[in-house]
Design an enzyme around this catalytic site. Structure first.
Site, mmCIF file in Angstrom:
data_model
loop_
_atom_site.group_PDB
_atom_site.id
_atom_site.type_symbol
_atom_site.label_atom_id
_atom_site.label_comp_id
_atom_site.label_asym_id
_atom_site.label_seq_id
_atom_site.Cartn_x
_atom_site.Cartn_y
_atom_site.Cartn_z
ATOM 1 N N HIS A 181 0.838 -1.210 0.000
ATOM 2 C CA HIS A 181 0.000 0.000 0.000
ATOM 3 C C HIS A 181 0.867 1.252 0.000
ATOM 4 O O HIS A 181 0.572 2.234 -0.681
ATOM 5 C CB HIS A 181 -0.973 -0.019 1.173
ATOM 6 C CG HIS A 181 -1.957 -1.143 1.056
ATOM 7 N ND1 HIS A 181 -3.001 -1.122 0.151
ATOM 8 C CD2 HIS A 181 -2.015 -2.347 1.674
ATOM 9 C CE1 HIS A 181 -3.675 -2.260 0.235
ATOM 10 N NE2 HIS A 181 -3.096 -3.013 1.146
ATOM 11 N N ARG A 214 0.470 7.390 -10.378
ATOM 12 C CA ARG A 214 -0.704 6.527 -10.256
ATOM 13 C C ARG A 214 -1.793 7.187 -9.424
ATOM 14 O O ARG A 214 -2.923 7.361 -9.859
ATOM 15 C CB ARG A 214 -0.281 5.206 -9.607
ATOM 16 C CG ARG A 214 -1.416 4.367 -9.057
ATOM 17 C CD ARG A 214 -0.900 3.391 -8.016
ATOM 18 N NE ARG A 214 -1.948 2.565 -7.439
ATOM 19 C CZ ARG A 214 -2.594 2.854 -6.319
ATOM 20 N NH1 ARG A 214 -2.336 3.970 -5.643
ATOM 21 N NH2 ARG A 214 -3.522 2.038 -5.854
ATOM 22 N N GLY A 254 -11.439 -3.175 -4.640
ATOM 23 C CA GLY A 254 -10.061 -3.361 -4.168
ATOM 24 C C GLY A 254 -9.545 -2.037 -3.656
ATOM 25 O O GLY A 254 -8.500 -1.546 -4.073
ATOM 26 N N GLU A 266 -13.031 -4.391 -0.189
ATOM 27 C CA GLU A 266 -11.646 -4.835 -0.018
ATOM 28 C C GLU A 266 -11.638 -6.195 0.682
ATOM 29 O O GLU A 266 -12.299 -6.380 1.697
ATOM 30 C CB GLU A 266 -10.859 -3.790 0.794
ATOM 31 C CG GLU A 266 -9.461 -4.193 1.200
ATOM 32 C CD GLU A 266 -8.535 -4.583 0.040
ATOM 33 O OE1 GLU A 266 -8.473 -3.833 -0.960
ATOM 34 O OE2 GLU A 266 -7.904 -5.649 0.131
ATOM 35 N N GLU A 272 -16.367 -10.604 -5.787
ATOM 36 C CA GLU A 272 -17.203 -11.619 -6.411
ATOM 37 C C GLU A 272 -18.310 -12.080 -5.467
ATOM 38 O O GLU A 272 -19.310 -12.636 -5.911
ATOM 39 C CB GLU A 272 -16.356 -12.851 -6.790
ATOM 40 C CG GLU A 272 -15.349 -12.626 -7.892
ATOM 41 C CD GLU A 272 -14.023 -12.017 -7.433
ATOM 42 O OE1 GLU A 272 -13.988 -11.353 -6.369
ATOM 43 O OE2 GLU A 272 -13.028 -12.193 -8.139
ATOM 44 N N GLU A 302 -8.274 0.047 -9.328
ATOM 45 C CA GLU A 302 -6.884 0.069 -9.799
ATOM 46 C C GLU A 302 -6.453 -1.387 -9.795
ATOM 47 O O GLU A 302 -6.044 -1.914 -8.786
ATOM 48 C CB GLU A 302 -6.044 0.937 -8.856
ATOM 49 C CG GLU A 302 -4.692 1.278 -9.440
ATOM 50 C CD GLU A 302 -3.670 0.188 -9.202
ATOM 51 O OE1 GLU A 302 -3.633 -0.778 -9.993
ATOM 52 O OE2 GLU A 302 -2.920 0.313 -8.222
ATOM 53 N N GLU A 362 -1.615 -10.919 -12.218
ATOM 54 C CA GLU A 362 -2.508 -10.938 -11.043
ATOM 55 C C GLU A 362 -3.947 -11.215 -11.443
ATOM 56 O O GLU A 362 -4.744 -11.656 -10.659
ATOM 57 C CB GLU A 362 -2.496 -9.634 -10.228
ATOM 58 C CG GLU A 362 -1.259 -9.406 -9.411
ATOM 59 C CD GLU A 362 -1.288 -8.083 -8.669
ATOM 60 O OE1 GLU A 362 -2.286 -7.779 -8.008
ATOM 61 O OE2 GLU A 362 -0.286 -7.362 -8.773
HETATM 62 N N1 GJV Z 1 -12.141 -8.292 -4.128
HETATM 63 C C1 GJV Z 1 -11.792 -7.399 -3.173
HETATM 64 N N2 GJV Z 1 -10.567 -6.837 -3.087
HETATM 65 C C2 GJV Z 1 -9.666 -7.183 -4.027
HETATM 66 C C3 GJV Z 1 -9.965 -8.113 -5.047
HETATM 67 C C4 GJV Z 1 -11.265 -8.675 -5.067
HETATM 68 N N3 GJV Z 1 -11.628 -9.556 -5.987
HETATM 69 N N4 GJV Z 1 -8.866 -8.282 -5.809
HETATM 70 C C5 GJV Z 1 -7.925 -7.483 -5.307
HETATM 71 N N5 GJV Z 1 -8.387 -6.814 -4.218
HETATM 72 N N6 GJV Z 1 -3.360 -3.098 -9.227
HETATM 73 N N7 GJV Z 1 -2.643 -5.233 -9.235
HETATM 74 C C6 GJV Z 1 -7.658 -5.827 -3.411
HETATM 75 C C7 GJV Z 1 -6.350 -6.295 -2.818
HETATM 76 O O1 GJV Z 1 -6.513 -6.889 -1.556
HETATM 77 C C8 GJV Z 1 -5.571 -5.004 -2.748
HETATM 78 O O2 GJV Z 1 -5.799 -4.278 -1.573
HETATM 79 C C9 GJV Z 1 -6.062 -4.240 -3.940
HETATM 80 O O3 GJV Z 1 -7.314 -4.785 -4.310
HETATM 81 C C10 GJV Z 1 -5.103 -4.421 -5.096
HETATM 82 C C11 GJV Z 1 -4.853 -3.150 -5.798
HETATM 83 C C12 GJV Z 1 -3.573 -3.110 -6.529
HETATM 84 N N8 GJV Z 1 -3.258 -4.263 -7.317
HETATM 85 C C13 GJV Z 1 -3.090 -4.186 -8.613
#
Ligand code: GJV
Length: 422
Positions: free
Chosen positions: A92, A101, A125, A148, A177, A191, A200
């Site tokens: 974070h 960003r 997220g 989240e 989901e 994001e 990811e």
């Molecule tokens: N549902 C809830 N939170 C999520 C999910 C999901 N399906 N997928 C990811 N996160 N840009 N690659 C949350 C994860 O825990 C994190 O705090 C954030 O989204 C990722 C954001 C940056 N990652 C990225």
């Protein structure tokens, strides 16, 4: 293989470790999780196998027989590890201190503050809640649902209170989901972009949430995304990882070069900062995603084509890739906001991704580099991506894929010191 009498029925195997094959020795490049057919166990070390219609030798010890119980036990999404890495501040902090960003997201809210009035927003997220807080403080939405799945969410609640936004922001803990919202939303902001855009595969969660919670005429932020590629030089990286073995301390260490190839060039180099002088041509968008029409099934395999007309002579060491996303305005004709992670923009925490060739190639200004790039989702590990680049110069075919790459597990890739590699 000549005499069909000798051929046993092929057996299915799964790739346990990725391997970069050498075309000159008829070897296949294989990625962890891929399934292939073994036609002949030629020696204890090398088997003759078929992967998507292509035949070649593969190292036997890199394979295991299909029905492996371990595989069933392990979560192909690796969610436990994934959400665990977002449960601590490390990532974070990295994301929040990435000004390009974070300020791009703030600019989107500021530019649209009038139109956001009375709107319902889902922040998928939300992490520490930064985008939700921007919405609540800089615009006047009717409601923001901040979703989240990691344990960070408990702190997010506190931050929402601390910044007096609890009237507007509802923080929901859970996977997007699975959570229930009391209503559909006008704007779905997230994001979700990973290395090489898709790594990811958080984008899948965004698409599922779109289909479930976004109103018919709702807005996706980002609204579109593109992956960009350019052929480039990488003298420094080549010298550090490959030429190094030529004469360290006056000794000939070249027998280690095949190992170096496997270790340093078979996988992409993340966190590469391409210097402007390293590009050999103008970059080109090879894959474009429309966040309104993109389907989860489309993510399995995407292909793009390129033709680069070289703008200078030099050494072709590989390809550099990066992405950009675009946020459309809520107002018709309003200015969009772009977030570009390329070498000409402010550096971001994603930096760029370098795909090295097996061997550098001397190129001249008038040469053309043509080819295709394929992004294939790992069939077993659903957050992983396999990138294959095929190319040829000025019509002289190179049979070999430039680089077949299976990004390392997330926790390694993010250089997350404390986490255990998956
Ligand atoms: N549902 C809830 N939170 C999520 C999910 C999901 N399906 N997928 C990811 N996160 N840009 N690659 C949350 C994860 O825990 C994190 O705090 C954030 O989204 C990722 C954001 C940056 N990652 C990225």
């Amino acid at each position: 293989m000549e005499d069909p009498e000798d051929v046993l029925p092929p057996e299915e195997y799964v790739v346990h470790w990725s391997f970069q094959g050498r075309c000159s020795e008829e070897q296949l490049s294989i990625s962890k999780g891929e399934r292939l057919l073994v036609h002949a166990k030629v020696s204890p070390e090398w088997w003759w196998a078929e992967l998507r219609g292509v035949f070649g030798y593969v190292p036997a010890s890199y394979l295991y027989q299909g029905s492996n119980e371990d595989e069933e036990e392990e979560d192909p999404w690796q969610d436990e590890e994934y959400y665990c890495t977002y449960g601590t501040l490390n990532l974070h902090l990295e994301m929040l201190s990435d000004k390009s960003r974070t300020e791009a997201y703030r600019r989107v809210v500021v530019n649209n503050s009038a139109s956001l009035h009375g709107k319902v927003v889902m922040d998928l997220g939300c992490g520490t809640g930064i985008v939700s807080l921007f919405c609540a403080q800089l615009a006047r939405p009717a409601a923001v649902y901040a979703v989240e799945a990691s344990s960070m969410v408990e702190h997010t609640r506190e931050l929402v209170k601390q910044n007096a936004c609890e009237e507007v922001i509802t923080v929901l803990r859970g996977r997007a989901e699975e959570i229930q919202l009391p209503e559909r939303v006008d704007v779905l902001v997230s994001e979700w972009m990973g290395n090489c855009l898709l790594f990811e595969f958080m984008v899948e969660s965004v698409l599922l949430a779109r289909d479930r919670w976004l109103r018919e005429d709702g807005t996706m932020w980002p609204s579109s995304a593109a992956l960009t590629l350019v052929p480039c030089q990488a003298h420094r990286y080549y010298a550090d990882k490959m030429a190094f073995w030529e004469k360290p301390y006056g000794l000939d260490f070249t027998p280690l070069q095949p190992l170096a190839l496997q270790e340093f060039f078979a996988k992409p180099k993340f966190s590469h900062l391409m210097e402007p002088g390293d590009r050999l041509a103008s970059p080109a968008d090879v894959i474009c995603l429309d966040m309104y029409t993109l389907q989860v099934a489309d993510l399995e395999e995407m292909q793009g084509e390129f033709t680069f007309s070289l703008e200078k002579s030099g050494t072709f060491h590989g390809f550099t890739a990066w992405f950009s996303v675009c946020f459309e305005s809520l107002e018709e004709g309003g200015p969009p906001v772009d977030l570009n992670t390329g070498p000409d923009a402010e550096p971001t925490h994603w930096k760029q991704t370098l795909f090295m060739l097996d061997e550098p190639v001397s190129v001249r200004r008038e040469h053309l580099i043509r080819g295709t790039v394929t992004l294939r989702r790992n069939p077993v590990w659903r957050r992983h991506l396999i990138v294959t680049i095929h190319w040829e110069i000025s019509g002289h075919a190179q049979e070999e894929p430039a680089c077949q790459a299976n990004p390392p597990p997330l926790v390694q890739e993010r250089d997350d010191g404390g986490a255990t590699p998956v």
